[in-house]
Every structure is written in C-alpha cells, then in structure tokens.
Design an enzyme around this catalytic site. Sequence first.
Site, PDB file in Angstrom:
ATOM      1  N   ALA A   1      24.548  13.251  -4.356  1.00  9.16           N
ATOM      2  CA  ALA A   1      25.236  13.617  -3.780  1.00  9.16           C
ATOM      3  C   ALA A   1      24.840  14.795  -2.576  1.00  9.16           C
ATOM      4  CB  ALA A   1      26.346  14.795  -4.465  1.00  9.16           C
TER       5      ALA A   1
ATOM      6  N   CYS B   1      13.512  23.102  -5.413  1.00  8.89           N
ATOM      7  CA  CYS B   1      14.817  22.753  -6.057  1.00  8.89           C
ATOM      8  C   CYS B   1      15.600  24.479  -5.911  1.00  8.89           C
ATOM      9  CB  CYS B   1      14.098  22.197  -7.143  1.00  8.89           C
ATOM     10  SG  CYS B   1      15.666  21.509  -7.878  1.00  8.89           S
TER      11      CYS B   1
ATOM     12  N   ASP C   1       7.311  14.680  -3.874  1.00  6.96           N
ATOM     13  CA  ASP C   1       8.219  15.168  -1.881  1.00  6.96           C
ATOM     14  C   ASP C   1       6.960  14.387  -0.833  1.00  6.96           C
ATOM     15  OD1 ASP C   1      10.670  15.167  -2.768  1.00  6.96           O
ATOM     16  OD2 ASP C   1      11.171  17.866  -1.305  1.00  6.96           O
TER      17      ASP C   1
ATOM     18  N   GLU D   1      25.007  21.060   5.223  1.00  9.76           N
ATOM     19  CA  GLU D   1      25.468  21.599   3.828  1.00  9.76           C
ATOM     20  C   GLU D   1      25.851  22.490   4.057  1.00  9.76           C
ATOM     21  OE1 GLU D   1      23.923  19.004  -0.131  1.00  9.76           O
ATOM     22  OE2 GLU D   1      23.069  20.822   1.173  1.00  9.76           O
TER      23      GLU D   1
ATOM     24  N   HIS E   1      45.008  10.229 -15.500  1.00  5.60           N
ATOM     25  CA  HIS E   1      45.914  11.062 -14.870  1.00  5.60           C
ATOM     26  C   HIS E   1      46.475  11.813 -15.155  1.00  5.60           C
ATOM     27  CE1 HIS E   1      49.493   9.740 -11.965  1.00  5.60           C
ATOM     28  NE2 HIS E   1      49.974  10.670 -12.490  1.00  5.60           N
TER      29      HIS E   1
ATOM     30  N   TYR F   1      21.253  15.954   5.057  1.00  2.00           N
ATOM     31  CA  TYR F   1      21.994  15.982   3.931  1.00  2.00           C
ATOM     32  C   TYR F   1      22.262  17.638   4.077  1.00  2.00           C
ATOM     33  CZ  TYR F   1      18.500  16.828   0.727  1.00  2.00           C
ATOM     34  OH  TYR F   1      17.554  17.673  -0.072  1.00  2.00           O
TER      35      TYR F   1
ATOM     36  N   GLU G   1      40.639   9.078 -10.542  1.00  3.71           N
ATOM     37  CA  GLU G   1      41.373   7.361 -11.319  1.00  3.71           C
ATOM     38  C   GLU G   1      41.397   6.496  -9.655  1.00  3.71           C
ATOM     39  OE1 GLU G   1      45.747   7.633 -12.142  1.00  3.71           O
ATOM     40  OE2 GLU G   1      45.844   9.700 -11.085  1.00  3.71           O
TER      41      GLU G   1
ATOM     42  N   CYS H   1      18.124  23.018  -4.104  1.00  2.00           N
ATOM     43  CA  CYS H   1      19.105  22.379  -4.760  1.00  2.00           C
ATOM     44  C   CYS H   1      20.204  23.849  -5.483  1.00  2.00           C
ATOM     45  CB  CYS H   1      18.836  21.586  -5.900  1.00  2.00           C
ATOM     46  SG  CYS H   1      17.437  20.861  -5.961  1.00  2.00           S
TER      47      CYS H   1
ATOM     48  N   LYS I   1      20.854  26.908  -2.910  1.00  2.00           N
ATOM     49  CA  LYS I   1      21.919  25.771  -1.928  1.00  2.00           C
ATOM     50  C   LYS I   1      23.833  25.540  -2.839  1.00  2.00           C
ATOM     51  CE  LYS I   1      22.390  21.845  -2.468  1.00  2.00           C
ATOM     52  NZ  LYS I   1      22.180  20.602  -1.671  1.00  2.00           N
TER      53      LYS I   1
ATOM     54  N   GLY J   1      14.145  17.908   9.022  1.00  2.00           N
ATOM     55  CA  GLY J   1      13.150  17.108   8.225  1.00  2.00           C
ATOM     56  C   GLY J   1      11.839  17.819   7.615  1.00  2.00           C
TER      57      GLY J   1
HETATM   58  C1  LIG Z   1      17.581  23.149   0.887  1.00  4.16           C
HETATM   59  C2  LIG Z   1      17.309  22.143   0.119  1.00  4.16           C
HETATM   60  C3  LIG Z   1      18.457  21.732  -0.799  1.00  4.16           C
HETATM   61  C4  LIG Z   1      18.352  20.797  -1.321  1.00  4.16           C
HETATM   62  N1  LIG Z   1      19.096  20.019  -2.863  1.00  4.16           N
HETATM   63  C5  LIG Z   1      18.813  19.218  -2.952  1.00  4.16           C
HETATM   64  C6  LIG Z   1      20.058  18.676  -3.931  1.00  4.16           C
HETATM   65  O1  LIG Z   1      21.155  19.626  -3.679  1.00  4.16           O
HETATM   66  N2  LIG Z   1      19.293  17.747  -5.219  1.00  4.16           N
HETATM   67  C7  LIG Z   1      18.084  16.828  -4.669  1.00  4.16           C
HETATM   68  O2  LIG Z   1      18.284  16.440  -5.980  1.00  4.16           O
HETATM   69  N3  LIG Z   1      17.378  18.013  -4.145  1.00  4.16           N
HETATM   70  C8  LIG Z   1      17.382  19.053  -3.420  1.00  4.16           C
HETATM   71  N4  LIG Z   1      16.939  19.041  -2.292  1.00  4.16           N
HETATM   72  C9  LIG Z   1      14.947  18.606  -2.738  1.00  4.16           C
HETATM   73  C10 LIG Z   1      14.305  18.852  -3.707  1.00  4.16           C
HETATM   74  O3  LIG Z   1      14.490  20.161  -3.648  1.00  4.16           O
HETATM   75  C11 LIG Z   1      12.999  18.495  -4.098  1.00  4.16           C
HETATM   76  O4  LIG Z   1      13.283  17.078  -3.571  1.00  4.16           O
HETATM   77  C12 LIG Z   1      12.377  18.762  -5.453  1.00  4.16           C
HETATM   78  O5  LIG Z   1      11.789  20.628  -5.397  1.00  4.16           O
HETATM   79  C13 LIG Z   1      10.937  17.582  -5.150  1.00  4.16           C
HETATM   80  O6  LIG Z   1      10.202  18.336  -6.178  1.00  4.16           O
HETATM   81  P1  LIG Z   1       8.550  18.210  -6.431  1.00  4.16           P
HETATM   82  O7  LIG Z   1       8.557  18.310  -7.527  1.00  4.16           O
HETATM   83  O8  LIG Z   1       7.935  17.033  -5.598  1.00  4.16           O
HETATM   84  O9  LIG Z   1       8.072  19.674  -4.726  1.00  4.16           O
HETATM   85  P2  LIG Z   1       8.944  20.495  -5.518  1.00  4.16           P
HETATM   86  O10 LIG Z   1       9.940  21.367  -5.549  1.00  4.16           O
HETATM   87  O11 LIG Z   1       8.881  21.056  -3.289  1.00  4.16           O
HETATM   88  O12 LIG Z   1       7.807  21.204  -5.681  1.00  4.16           O
HETATM   89  C14 LIG Z   1       6.091  21.536  -4.866  1.00  4.16           C
HETATM   90  C15 LIG Z   1       5.689  22.404  -6.078  1.00  4.16           C
HETATM   91  O13 LIG Z   1       3.823  22.626  -5.206  1.00  4.16           O
HETATM   92  C16 LIG Z   1       3.539  24.302  -4.349  1.00  4.16           C
HETATM   93  N5  LIG Z   1       2.432  24.233  -4.172  1.00  4.16           N
HETATM   94  C17 LIG Z   1       2.283  23.136  -2.928  1.00  4.16           C
HETATM   95  N6  LIG Z   1       0.926  23.223  -2.529  1.00  4.16           N
HETATM   96  C18 LIG Z   1       0.126  24.049  -4.013  1.00  4.16           C
HETATM   97  C19 LIG Z   1      -1.778  24.147  -4.423  1.00  4.16           C
HETATM   98  N7  LIG Z   1      -2.246  23.914  -3.714  1.00  4.16           N
HETATM   99  N8  LIG Z   1      -1.082  24.349  -5.243  1.00  4.16           N
HETATM  100  C20 LIG Z   1      -0.413  24.985  -5.967  1.00  4.16           C
HETATM  101  N9  LIG Z   1       0.605  25.013  -6.006  1.00  4.16           N
HETATM  102  C21 LIG Z   1       1.141  24.586  -4.762  1.00  4.16           C
HETATM  103  C22 LIG Z   1       5.165  24.718  -3.979  1.00  4.16           C
HETATM  104  O14 LIG Z   1       4.532  26.198  -3.573  1.00  4.16           O
HETATM  105  C23 LIG Z   1       5.546  24.357  -4.867  1.00  4.16           C
HETATM  106  O15 LIG Z   1       5.979  25.245  -5.380  1.00  4.16           O
HETATM  107  C24 LIG Z   1      16.626  20.045  -1.488  1.00  4.16           C
HETATM  108  C25 LIG Z   1      15.945  20.069  -0.755  1.00  4.16           C
HETATM  109  C26 LIG Z   1      15.203  21.415   0.266  1.00  4.16           C
HETATM  110  C27 LIG Z   1      14.767  22.268   1.030  1.00  4.16           C
END
Ligand SMILES: Cc1cc2nc3c(=O)[nH]c(=O)nc-3n(C[C@H](O)[C@H](O)[C@H](O)COP(=O)(O)OP(=O)(O)OC[C@H]3O[C@@H](n4cnc5c(N)ncnc54)[C@H](O)[C@@H]3O)c2cc1C
Length: 452
Positions: free
Chosen positions: A341, A43, A303, A181, A436, A177, A441, A48, A51, A262
């Site tokens: 959004a 994020c 995720d 975007e 308004h 999305y 509205e 997010c 972006k 994806g």
């Molecule tokens: C281009 C893009 C735009 C997005 N825009 C939006 C938005 O507008 N609004 C919204 O709500 N969501 C958005 N998302 C989705 C959002 O970023 C994710 O849903 C969110 O970051 C998920 O959080 P998380 O903690 O599951 O994983 P992540 O934020 O992906 O964090 C996982 C972390 O684990 C680390 N990691 C992985 N394996 C290991 C390991 N073995 N040891 C140590 N560290 C490790 C990674 O480096 C990473 O930092 C967007 C995603 C993308 C790709």
Amino acid sequence: MSEYDYDLFVMGVGSGGVRAARMSATYGARVATAEDKYLGGTCVNVGCVPKKLFVYASHFAEDYHHAEGFGWQKAAPEFDWPTLIGNKNTEIKRLNGVYKGLLDSAGVTHFDGRARIVDAHHVSVNDQVISTESILIATGGWPTVPEFPGSEHVITSNEAFFLDELPGRSLVVGGGYIAVEFAGIFAGLGVESHLSYRGPLFLRNFDQSVRQAVAEELAKKNINLHFDSNVERVEKNADGSFKVTFKEGNELETDLVMYATGRKPSVADIGLENVNVETRSNGAIIVDDEFRTSEANIFALGDVIDRIQLTPVAIKEAMVFAQTQYLNQPTTMDYEDIATAVFCQPNIGTVGLTEAEAREQYEEIDIYLSTFKAMKHSLSGSEEKSLMKIIVDRKSDRVIGVHMVGAEAGEIVQGIGIAVKAGATKAIFDATVGIHPTTAEEFVTMREPIAN
Ligand SMILES: Cc1cc2nc3c(=O)[nH]c(=O)nc-3n(C[C@H](O)[C@H](O)[C@H](O)COP(=O)(O)OP(=O)(O)OC[C@H]3O[C@@H](n4cnc5c(N)ncnc54)[C@H](O)[C@@H]3O)c2cc1C
C-alpha cells in the site's frame, strides 16, 4: 559446548533483525543482538509507524470538512503540531519497550551500541569483542541526498518526524511512495505543499492507471505537482526560509525542503572490509536463497540486501532464515504477489502485475477498470474518485494483478492479496457475493473488460 559465546549475533534490531533473533532463540540458538540507534529499527522509529500516525492526523482536516455535508456544522477545531509529535513519541517509546521485551522473553542477550565485524567469527560492540558461530547483518538502509549547491539545507524523512514546528510551506523532492505520502501529510496538515519529481509522472513502478489517478487526486487536494522538475540549488534566506531554484528556470520560496530520493543499504562502518562479503555497486549485500553471503557463516536480510524494501518482507525473510538455520526446516522466500500500500490520500493498494508487466509476460490479457465516486462523497462535497483495476490472464482466467486508488485501499487489497496468492480466477471473483454497500464490492461486480 560451543567454542563461541553465541550461535548467532544479529547486527541491527529492526524489522528483520528482531524477528530473526527472536525466532532463532525460540528454536534453541544462543542469540545476541546489537542496536546502534533505536529498537524496532526504521519501521517503528522513522518509517511505517510514525508515518501512518501522521497520515491519520493529516486526514482529519478533510474529515471535518466532509462532516459538514452530513450535518456537522463548523466541525473543524485547531491543529496543534506539538501535541501530535509528543503523542507520537510516547507511542514509539512504548513500542521500543515492547521490542526489548520480545528479545528478553526469547532469552536473547542485547547490547546497546554499534556492532562492527572484526572477523568472520568476532563482532565488537563498545570495545567489547564477542565471538559467534554465525553473524546476521540486518542493518537496514539510510536516506540518500544527492550533492548539490545548498544540499546541506535539506532534510530527509528521518528529520521530518521530529520537526519543532510545522512549516507554512513545504517542498518534497522525489517520486517514490515516501515522497507522495509526505506531500499528502503536509497538505492535510494545512501546509502549502509542493512535490518536485524529475520524471514526467511519479510512482514509476506502479500501474499507469494508478499513477495518473493519484496525480489527479493529489492535485484536487491542492498539492502542487511539478513533474520534469530538477532542483539546481537551495539558498537560505535571512528569515530562515529557503529559495529553491530549478534547472528549468523557475524558483520557489519555501520553509522546508525534504528529499525522498531513495535509500541506500547501511553497510558503511560495519567492518565488511574485514571479511569476504560481496556487495553490489550500491552497497547491497549479495546473498543466496538461504540469505548466506559469500562468507559462509555470515548472513544478511532486509533492506541491506535491497530486494524489496518493506517491513513484512524483512520479517518474512527473517522467518525463512531462522527456520532454515535453527529449526532444520529448509525454506525459501517467495517474493511473488506481495501486496503493498501507499498511504497517499487517497491510498493505493496493489498486488501482482501492472498492466505493462502483464502485457510483457502474457499473450492475452483482459483489463477490468472502474472509476467512480464512493458513496460517502455523495454528501461530503468531495470530488474524490476511486479507481479499481483487475488484470486477468485470458488463457487461464487467473487474476494476475489488482490495483486500487481509494479510501482504505491498503485494507481492502490485503484481503484481495490472499485470493491472488491462492491463484483465484476471475470466475471466482464473479462468483463471490459482494458486501453492500461498500467500495470493495466493486471488485466482485466488474463484468465487462475495457481492453485486451
Ligand atoms: C519514511 C518511511 C516509511 C516507510 N513506510 C513503510 C510502510 O508503510 N510499509 C512498509 O512495509 N515499509 C515501510 N518502510 C520500509 C521499512 O521501514 C523497511 O523496509 C524496514 O524497516 C526494513 O527492515 P530492516 O530490518 O531491514 O532494517 P531497519 O528497520 O532499518 O533496521 C536496521 C537497524 O539496524 C541498526 N543498525 C545499523 N547499523 C548497525 C550496526 N552497525 N550495529 C548495530 N545496529 C545497526 C539501525 O539503527 C536500525 O535500527 C518505510 C520506510 C521509511 C523510511
């Protein structure tokens, strides 16, 4: 005294991991974290936040143009890509520091490096083995690109945030999305923007009216939409540009091909083979209502469990996890009516059911729909249309779906989302006095259903 170094070891400091670590430590657990790449996760670093900054940047071209109708002559200055990238990187570095500060102030021990599960109670980071009572896998997801001739030439959103130069022409492949975007970001920044999607219309899980309205609006903004379109191969030209050949027979010359087709759960090389953690066929870790995997002391959220891939969802799941495990307040995650959004231009804001879902789940529904030109565009010269849609269960009068395409739709629908979550009826929407003159509205002034 526990026999383990820590009560909880969190793998991954993204949206979910950082919140779970911080709250669990605040509730008294001894917590350690490890992060492989960047504090704050997807994020903050490649999702997010950058972006949305790019979306802001790309909107100015239109704003300068619209300003002329309000008397601001020759308002458009030149755009400088390196300035945007530099300022964005500075802001993200600041946020990385904020995340480190959050962990430090909660008393979390942080390890920089990739974590791998050694066994159910041991994790290794940089050859150091750490023992822990419980493990939380919050490793997020990673973009996937299908294999095809020339797939080595394409980038994903990860790289799009760090391009040295803004391309003159771009092709974004995908219908989710992130694809719409980025097609908008490129177009707004003056790039000749193309979007290719294999199906007849993009944004598959959104309301049909929204999907059609967005397709019309993006086309007005000179985004070249190619539906029922499948890339066959990408070849690199001598000048560094690319020739894209489609299965349908047409070709496109472009300077950049970005795949947004994806994201898959990040479970490779994290040591899952050393424990009994079950996954689905796409790698998503299977968990129960407490986010517990099939290995009793190993949990997963965000995720990597592939339920709803959004930052606020990962954060909420982390709160539920920490409260249940370390505050002795068993809680479950409520996935109903999550507002969201899409920052295409104009934005989409949505909460609750689409019309198609509502028709499946309810006997009788009423649809309220309004399509109009926002007041700003009476002088801006823009032909942009806003769309607002309310779906009502006729029996209970409850509002079960709200959808918007228009400026600041995300900001507006966040507020409406509270009303929907609270179970507001259409009668309550009608009894609400509007603000308004606003676009919002319209949500409290739509009186006649258009269909049922
Ligand atoms: C281009 C893009 C735009 C997005 N825009 C939006 C938005 O507008 N609004 C919204 O709500 N969501 C958005 N998302 C989705 C959002 O970023 C994710 O849903 C969110 O970051 C998920 O959080 P998380 O903690 O599951 O994983 P992540 O934020 O992906 O964090 C996982 C972390 O684990 C680390 N990691 C992985 N394996 C290991 C390991 N073995 N040891 C140590 N560290 C490790 C990674 O480096 C990473 O930092 C967007 C995603 C993308 C790709």
